[in-house]
Write a protein that holds these residues in place. Sequence first.
Motif, PDB file in Angstrom:
ATOM      1  N   HIS A 122      -0.770 -17.030 -11.492  1.00  0.00           N
ATOM      2  CA  HIS A 122      -0.883 -15.589 -11.694  1.00  0.00           C
ATOM      3  C   HIS A 122       0.500 -14.930 -11.719  1.00  0.00           C
ATOM      4  CE1 HIS A 122      -5.231 -14.126 -10.980  1.00  0.00           C
ATOM      5  NE2 HIS A 122      -5.255 -15.359 -11.463  1.00  0.00           N
TER       6      HIS A 122
ATOM      7  N   ILE B  93       2.679 -11.674 -10.722  1.00  0.00           N
ATOM      8  CA  ILE B  93       2.646 -10.553  -9.785  1.00  0.00           C
ATOM      9  C   ILE B  93       2.957  -9.269 -10.552  1.00  0.00           C
ATOM     10  CG2 ILE B  93       3.632  -9.556  -7.684  1.00  0.00           C
ATOM     11  CD1 ILE B  93       4.350 -12.368  -6.787  1.00  0.00           C
TER      12      ILE B  93
ATOM     13  N   THR C 257      -2.180  -8.990  -9.033  1.00  0.00           N
ATOM     14  CA  THR C 257      -1.769 -10.083  -9.917  1.00  0.00           C
ATOM     15  C   THR C 257      -2.778 -10.218 -11.051  1.00  0.00           C
ATOM     16  OG1 THR C 257      -3.027 -11.863  -8.813  1.00  0.00           O
ATOM     17  CG2 THR C 257      -0.873 -11.296  -7.880  1.00  0.00           C
TER      18      THR C 257
END
Length: 399
Positions: free
Chosen positions: A348, A350, A381
């Motif tokens: 992911h 941020i 995220t």
Amino acid sequence: MQNINLRIKMVSHISGWTTQLILKHYFERNISLKVCKLCPFPLAVPVIFGAKYLGSTQLRSDRTPSTNARMAQAQEAVDRIKAPEGETQPMTEVDLFISTKRIKVLTADTQEAMMDHSLQMISYIADIGEIVVLMARRKRKGPDGETQKKCLMICHVFTSDDAQVIAQAIGQAFGVAYQQFLQVNGIRASELKPGEYSHYLESQELYNGDLAHFSDEHNLKDVGITKPTGEMLGLAVVESGWGSILPTVVVANMLHGGPAERCKELSIGDRIMSVNGTSLVGLPIHTCQNIIRPKYVKLSIVHCPPVTMAIIRRPDPKFQLGFSVEDGIICSLMRGGIAERGGIRVGHRIIEINGQSVVATTHDKIIQTLTNAVGEIHLKTMPASTYRLLTGQEQPVYL
């Protein structure tokens, strides 16, 4: 060559240093190491092992490959280098020098350096029986100097009776390097009493931003889409990321005017749980894409927003966050740590930290913010692939 189950030691970058995320029993085995006296620079755990160098190969890799991809890369490197059964295997006697600063491959007779990698550039270590695969990443730069989404992985293949011990020794070097990083930044890991971290984890409640969406029946629905002959579905999907409640694929983009968009029942961020009754949970992305290709598809989805909230509760900087970041992307996650309990997912990007956007923030600044953060840390995220599609860094591949 038959596929071999690999024990991959995942290496991550934290504040310019490199640390290894390992299982809690990793260091239970006592390892006898030979101290190296040949290297002039300071070492905390200087060791050297004899090995036979079989060769090196170069692979193109995503910057944040999945665990399956890492395993496949290690196996591919072995398959490329290792001679077929019955043929003579070219090899060179070498010494593997391991320190908290660098890993060197030296010729056994003259001690000349054949390879020299800083520790923080080592991405993965795999031991496969008597084979050791050492993977070092080289960042590729685009014309404008920006790091590209692909990187070059240099894979060095060795054989040694001490293959597993070599991998463990490199793990110890990463651990010592991380302790040194904590000391430089004024964080004394010794202040964390034995059992204090585990006791704190036991007192923490699990948080996962998906839970509210998955538990609300109004977010669960079936969507039927028919593709006209000669027309694609017009749907692009990405992985939800390791750490999700149910790892599956996420709707990342829809072709304007395509069947997926025309049905008006799908949104970016939706999780596809099954297709025509076949579950996608836990399947590799390419398998999921192939399952979604029929002319008529009935998608069972959970409606979720494209951005996921994670909440990490960290009472003191001496508590290790337990995840790593490179250029804003979460690269690895320590199982059972406060970050996993807070809903952090590998792969992911941020977007925000405590309400402040970090989309245009430098890597060093993100690391500094995370290192100093205490209390309740809120992170937003989204899958890095979705982020790159939405920002035009990648072109979607529609099904």
